[in-house]
Design a protein around this motif. Structure first.
Motif, PDB file in Angstrom:
ATOM      1  N   LYS A 109       0.313  -5.273 -11.589  1.00  0.00           N
ATOM      2  CA  LYS A 109      -1.001  -4.604 -11.494  1.00  0.00           C
ATOM      3  C   LYS A 109      -0.858  -3.109 -11.184  1.00  0.00           C
ATOM      4  O   LYS A 109      -1.600  -2.288 -11.696  1.00  0.00           O
ATOM      5  CB  LYS A 109      -1.864  -5.272 -10.414  1.00  0.00           C
ATOM      6  N   PHE A 110       0.083  -2.794 -10.285  1.00  0.00           N
ATOM      7  CA  PHE A 110       0.295  -1.395  -9.873  1.00  0.00           C
ATOM      8  C   PHE A 110       1.791  -1.092  -9.912  1.00  0.00           C
ATOM      9  O   PHE A 110       2.450  -1.100  -8.868  1.00  0.00           O
ATOM     10  CB  PHE A 110      -0.241  -1.159  -8.448  1.00  0.00           C
ATOM     11  N   PRO A 111       2.349  -0.853 -11.103  1.00  0.00           N
ATOM     12  CA  PRO A 111       3.810  -0.655 -11.194  1.00  0.00           C
ATOM     13  C   PRO A 111       4.280   0.527 -10.347  1.00  0.00           C
ATOM     14  O   PRO A 111       3.691   1.599 -10.405  1.00  0.00           O
ATOM     15  CB  PRO A 111       4.036  -0.359 -12.694  1.00  0.00           C
ATOM     16  N   TRP A 112       5.291   0.289  -9.529  1.00  0.00           N
ATOM     17  CA  TRP A 112       5.876   1.383  -8.737  1.00  0.00           C
ATOM     18  C   TRP A 112       7.288   1.665  -9.257  1.00  0.00           C
ATOM     19  O   TRP A 112       7.869   0.847  -9.951  1.00  0.00           O
ATOM     20  CB  TRP A 112       5.902   1.033  -7.248  1.00  0.00           C
ATOM     21  N   ARG A 113       7.816   2.822  -8.880  1.00  0.00           N
ATOM     22  CA  ARG A 113       9.182   3.188  -9.266  1.00  0.00           C
ATOM     23  C   ARG A 113      10.031   3.377  -8.018  1.00  0.00           C
ATOM     24  O   ARG A 113       9.529   3.294  -6.917  1.00  0.00           O
ATOM     25  CB  ARG A 113       9.163   4.514 -10.035  1.00  0.00           C
ATOM     26  N   SER A 142       0.837  -1.213   0.000  1.00  0.00           N
ATOM     27  CA  SER A 142       0.000   0.000   0.000  1.00  0.00           C
ATOM     28  C   SER A 142       0.865   1.253   0.000  1.00  0.00           C
ATOM     29  O   SER A 142       0.525   2.264  -0.604  1.00  0.00           O
ATOM     30  CB  SER A 142      -0.923   0.039   1.221  1.00  0.00           C
ATOM     31  N   SER A 143       2.011   1.165   0.688  1.00  0.00           N
ATOM     32  CA  SER A 143       2.897   2.336   0.756  1.00  0.00           C
ATOM     33  C   SER A 143       3.498   2.674  -0.613  1.00  0.00           C
ATOM     34  O   SER A 143       4.031   3.758  -0.817  1.00  0.00           O
ATOM     35  CB  SER A 143       4.008   2.113   1.791  1.00  0.00           C
ATOM     36  N   PHE A 144       3.390   1.741  -1.556  1.00  0.00           N
ATOM     37  CA  PHE A 144       3.858   1.992  -2.928  1.00  0.00           C
ATOM     38  C   PHE A 144       2.694   2.221  -3.891  1.00  0.00           C
ATOM     39  O   PHE A 144       2.845   2.134  -5.102  1.00  0.00           O
ATOM     40  CB  PHE A 144       4.716   0.816  -3.414  1.00  0.00           C
ATOM     41  N   GLY A 145       1.511   2.486  -3.323  1.00  0.00           N
ATOM     42  CA  GLY A 145       0.360   2.810  -4.156  1.00  0.00           C
ATOM     43  C   GLY A 145      -0.439   1.620  -4.658  1.00  0.00           C
ATOM     44  O   GLY A 145      -1.326   1.762  -5.503  1.00  0.00           O
ATOM     45  N   VAL A 146      -0.134   0.434  -4.135  1.00  0.00           N
ATOM     46  CA  VAL A 146      -0.883  -0.762  -4.541  1.00  0.00           C
ATOM     47  C   VAL A 146      -2.217  -0.807  -3.797  1.00  0.00           C
ATOM     48  O   VAL A 146      -2.261  -0.555  -2.589  1.00  0.00           O
ATOM     49  CB  VAL A 146      -0.067  -2.053  -4.217  1.00  0.00           C
ATOM     50  N   LYS A 147      -3.290  -1.093  -4.528  1.00  0.00           N
ATOM     51  CA  LYS A 147      -4.598  -1.264  -3.878  1.00  0.00           C
ATOM     52  C   LYS A 147      -4.783  -2.759  -3.604  1.00  0.00           C
ATOM     53  O   LYS A 147      -5.181  -3.523  -4.478  1.00  0.00           O
ATOM     54  CB  LYS A 147      -5.716  -0.731  -4.770  1.00  0.00           C
ATOM     55  N   VAL A 148      -4.431  -3.151  -2.385  1.00  0.00           N
ATOM     56  CA  VAL A 148      -4.483  -4.565  -2.005  1.00  0.00           C
ATOM     57  C   VAL A 148      -5.925  -4.955  -1.694  1.00  0.00           C
ATOM     58  O   VAL A 148      -6.537  -4.433  -0.774  1.00  0.00           O
ATOM     59  CB  VAL A 148      -3.581  -4.840  -0.769  1.00  0.00           C
TER      60      VAL A 148
END
Length: 209
Positions: free
Chosen positions: A62-66, A33-39
């Motif tokens: 599903k929710f690519p982070w950088r 979640s801290s990387f913007g993933v909607k778990v």
């Protein structure tokens, strides 16, 4: 359950020795979640039987982070799980005495888990059961985790026991499938959960007590 002429008993870790479903869910939710993933609950059910690297890959697709590599994020999840295991009472009821009894009857005892290797000593030392195990294996060192049978072949080889002489205790479909594909006898551990389907298993254990 009749052990007959079996020579070794191999335990899965998560859900058999320790009850970590909530722990993994909490750690994954916090970190991803801290990387913007909607778990979501729905997707968490899909990832339940994956290795940590597969779970990280799944969410990244599903929710690519950088800014952080998949390996770094995976390590963050594992570190959080380690912290939670160290502070939570999560040992499955009766399992310690159960393993001790098997050991006293001279069965070889193995551990085969999809969890990263670093978590194994954390668990075994925390609950003072390391001395019961003749060998431990993590799917981290296999090309594929369960349901692939590789980890069970590896564990049998390290125990110097033929796969057919091993009884495996598993709590998931993918784990049962892996052990069956390795030619082993399987006891499904339900921990009182009557909804789990265990048709493939040879035996069923509802409680270690």
């Amino acid at each position: 359950m009749n052990l007959g002429d079996k020579k070794a008993v191999i335990f899965d870790m998560d859900g058999v020795i320790i009850d970590t479903e909530k722990i993994w869910k909490q750690a994954e939710k916090e970190i991803f979640s801290s990387f913007g993933v909607k778990v979501t609950e729905e997707h968490s059910k899909v990832t339940q039987s994956m290795t940590t690297s597969q779970v990280t890959q799944f969410w990244h697709e599903k929710f690519p982070w950088r800014h952080k590599s998949l390996k770094e994020v995976e390590q963050m999840v594992v570190s959080r799980v380690t912290e939670l295991i160290a502070s939570e009472e999560c040992l499955i009821k009766g399992v310690k005495a159960f393993i001790e009894k098997l050991k006293s009857k001279n069965y070889k005892i193995g551990l085969a888990t999809n969890s990263p290797y670093v978590l194994i000593p954390t668990v075994l030392d925390r609950f003072e059961i390391a001395h019961f195990f003749d060998t431990v294996s993590s799917a981290e060192f296999e090309e594929k985790g369960k349901p692939d049978p590789a980890i069970y072949y590896t564990t049998a080889r390290k125990l110097h026991v033929d796969p057919k002489d091993c009884l495996v205790i598993e709590d998931s479909y993918s784990g049962i499938l892996a052990a069956k594909q390795a030619g082993m006898t399987v006891a499904a551990f339900s921990n009182g959960n009557k909804q789990i389907e265990f048709e493939m298993a040879d035996y069923r254990i509802d409680s270690f007590e």
